[in-house]
Design an enzyme around this catalytic site. Sequence first.
Site, PDB file in Angstrom:
ATOM      1  N   HIS A 112     -18.672 -16.051 -21.679  1.00  0.00           N
ATOM      2  CA  HIS A 112     -19.663 -15.867 -20.773  1.00  0.00           C
ATOM      3  C   HIS A 112     -20.895 -16.574 -21.164  1.00  0.00           C
ATOM      4  CE1 HIS A 112     -17.298 -12.887 -18.111  1.00  0.00           C
ATOM      5  NE2 HIS A 112     -16.849 -14.199 -17.924  1.00  0.00           N
ATOM      6  N   GLU A 119      -6.328 -18.226 -20.369  1.00  0.00           N
ATOM      7  CA  GLU A 119      -6.357 -16.844 -19.904  1.00  0.00           C
ATOM      8  C   GLU A 119      -4.930 -16.436 -20.273  1.00  0.00           C
ATOM      9  OE1 GLU A 119      -8.315 -14.690 -18.983  1.00  0.00           O
ATOM     10  OE2 GLU A 119     -10.136 -15.729 -18.145  1.00  0.00           O
ATOM     11  N   HIS A 161     -14.538 -22.275 -16.968  1.00  0.00           N
ATOM     12  CA  HIS A 161     -14.312 -20.805 -17.411  1.00  0.00           C
ATOM     13  C   HIS A 161     -13.429 -20.564 -18.588  1.00  0.00           C
ATOM     14  CE1 HIS A 161     -14.427 -16.167 -17.496  1.00  0.00           C
ATOM     15  NE2 HIS A 161     -12.903 -16.436 -17.389  1.00  0.00           N
ATOM     16  N   ARG A 210     -19.186  -3.115   4.693  1.00  0.00           N
ATOM     17  CA  ARG A 210     -18.902  -2.179   3.754  1.00  0.00           C
ATOM     18  C   ARG A 210     -17.457  -2.224   3.433  1.00  0.00           C
ATOM     19  NH1 ARG A 210     -22.332   0.938   6.966  1.00  0.00           N
ATOM     20  NH2 ARG A 210     -24.359   1.373   5.752  1.00  0.00           N
ATOM     21  N   LYS A 253     -11.260  -7.345  -9.067  1.00  0.00           N
ATOM     22  CA  LYS A 253     -12.630  -7.745  -9.592  1.00  0.00           C
ATOM     23  C   LYS A 253     -13.334  -8.732  -8.514  1.00  0.00           C
ATOM     24  CE  LYS A 253     -13.211  -6.222 -14.291  1.00  0.00           C
ATOM     25  NZ  LYS A 253     -13.817  -6.993 -15.599  1.00  0.00           N
ATOM     26  N   ARG A 266      -9.488  -1.267 -19.465  1.00  0.00           N
ATOM     27  CA  ARG A 266      -9.467  -2.740 -18.877  1.00  0.00           C
ATOM     28  C   ARG A 266     -10.459  -3.711 -19.252  1.00  0.00           C
ATOM     29  NH1 ARG A 266      -9.375  -3.619 -12.144  1.00  0.00           N
ATOM     30  NH2 ARG A 266      -9.665  -6.139 -12.435  1.00  0.00           N
ATOM     31  N   LYS A 320      -1.499  -7.932 -16.905  1.00  0.00           N
ATOM     32  CA  LYS A 320      -2.813  -7.565 -16.600  1.00  0.00           C
ATOM     33  C   LYS A 320      -2.841  -6.359 -15.407  1.00  0.00           C
ATOM     34  CE  LYS A 320      -6.971  -8.767 -14.121  1.00  0.00           C
ATOM     35  NZ  LYS A 320      -7.916  -9.909 -13.737  1.00  0.00           N
ATOM     36  N   GLU A 342     -12.120  -0.132 -14.940  1.00  0.00           N
ATOM     37  CA  GLU A 342     -12.762  -0.748 -16.196  1.00  0.00           C
ATOM     38  C   GLU A 342     -13.741   0.484 -16.847  1.00  0.00           C
ATOM     39  OE1 GLU A 342     -15.210  -4.358 -18.286  1.00  0.00           O
ATOM     40  OE2 GLU A 342     -13.860  -4.838 -16.437  1.00  0.00           O
ATOM     41  N   ASN A 400     -11.396  -8.517 -21.462  1.00  0.00           N
ATOM     42  CA  ASN A 400     -12.439  -9.225 -21.605  1.00  0.00           C
ATOM     43  C   ASN A 400     -12.557  -9.976 -22.800  1.00  0.00           C
ATOM     44  OD1 ASN A 400     -14.157  -9.109 -18.843  1.00  0.00           O
ATOM     45  ND2 ASN A 400     -14.023  -7.146 -19.427  1.00  0.00           N
ATOM     46  N   HIS A 418     -14.764 -12.959 -23.467  1.00  0.00           N
ATOM     47  CA  HIS A 418     -15.700 -13.168 -22.605  1.00  0.00           C
ATOM     48  C   HIS A 418     -17.006 -13.063 -23.102  1.00  0.00           C
ATOM     49  CE1 HIS A 418     -11.822 -13.573 -20.430  1.00  0.00           C
ATOM     50  NE2 HIS A 418     -12.189 -13.927 -19.322  1.00  0.00           N
TER      51      HIS A 418
END
Length: 358
Positions: free
Chosen positions: A247, A180, A260, A117, A138, A236, A222, A232, A240, A243
Amino acid sequence: MERLTIHAAQPYEVLIGEHALGEVNKLIQDLQPKVSSVLLLIDEKVYQLHQQTVEQNLPHDALYVLPQGEKAKTFSVYEKAMGAALEAGLDRHSLIIACGGGAAGDLAGFTAATYMRGIRYIQVPTTILAHDSAVGGKTAINHPFGKNMTGAFHQPSAVVYDSLFLSTLPLREIRSGFAEVIKHALIADPEFLKELIDHVKDLKEIDESFLLYALKKGIQIKGEIVRQDEREQNVRAYLNFGHTYGHAVEAWSGFGDKLHGESVMIGMVYALLLSERKTSLDFNTDEFIGWVKSLSYEIHIDAPFGELLALMKKDKKNLNQMIRFVLLKTVGQPVLTKVEPSELEYIHHSLKRKGEIQ
């Protein structure tokens, strides 16, 4: 070497520059509670190229070599990484070191987030792209239906970004990562964008000191956004930019067939064109397209719109089955906007026309 602080719920340092790797041992020794054992999860290509440096600078009790790139971000590799942690006898005071590009960092971070966990981990990014993914907590793996759909927020204990790894990057990886950097400028700093356009004319010959400056600037941008919104819930999402469509392109192409950053660049041009239509963005998009084409970015893909739309409908920013895009009001002023499929299709065809112009 420089030190930056990321102000998350538990602040941590980013060490960036030459000889940063030499600080890893001290970072581990300073962690409390005392680290009981260390598992190193490392990208196979990085291990092949830098084995001696890694063995000398990244202390570990066990090591597991990950497949290169996006092949690491699968359920099967995740299961093997968890198995490596169990076989090594990691406990709740143990530590995972993630060494590689963005994919290795995402997989290793997700392993750390879910083992017992949640245990601690340190990011040791080795690509330009990972200046973005290694910071902010992330972590995720991919599903065939969507990128990063299985993941967790789990901040690292430190990020150690040694520039020595950048010297062995192939040009395609440099191009992917630099997308990026451009993204950070577009969403946060018009002057930084101007600096990039003025200074970067050929990614094969980018000045090392300027590159480190740009990477530091991207991390600072960032870090400030993460400080405002760690999990997010609002701003935040601006990270993206490019993206949603990007994506979809990446998933449609088969994860790894298009890198990417290559996909995100296509997505950013798409988002700029959509911004002109939806937010009246006043920006010389054609000039920007000319610049990124001169850096050998492709800006469109021959994918059926319907297939890309199906993938965009699975984007994590969507609410109530409405597709939401990060767009720009101006450079440095992003906004989250609902968009209709008909508008998305119009821009899809506009992008294709732009991509065909030499």
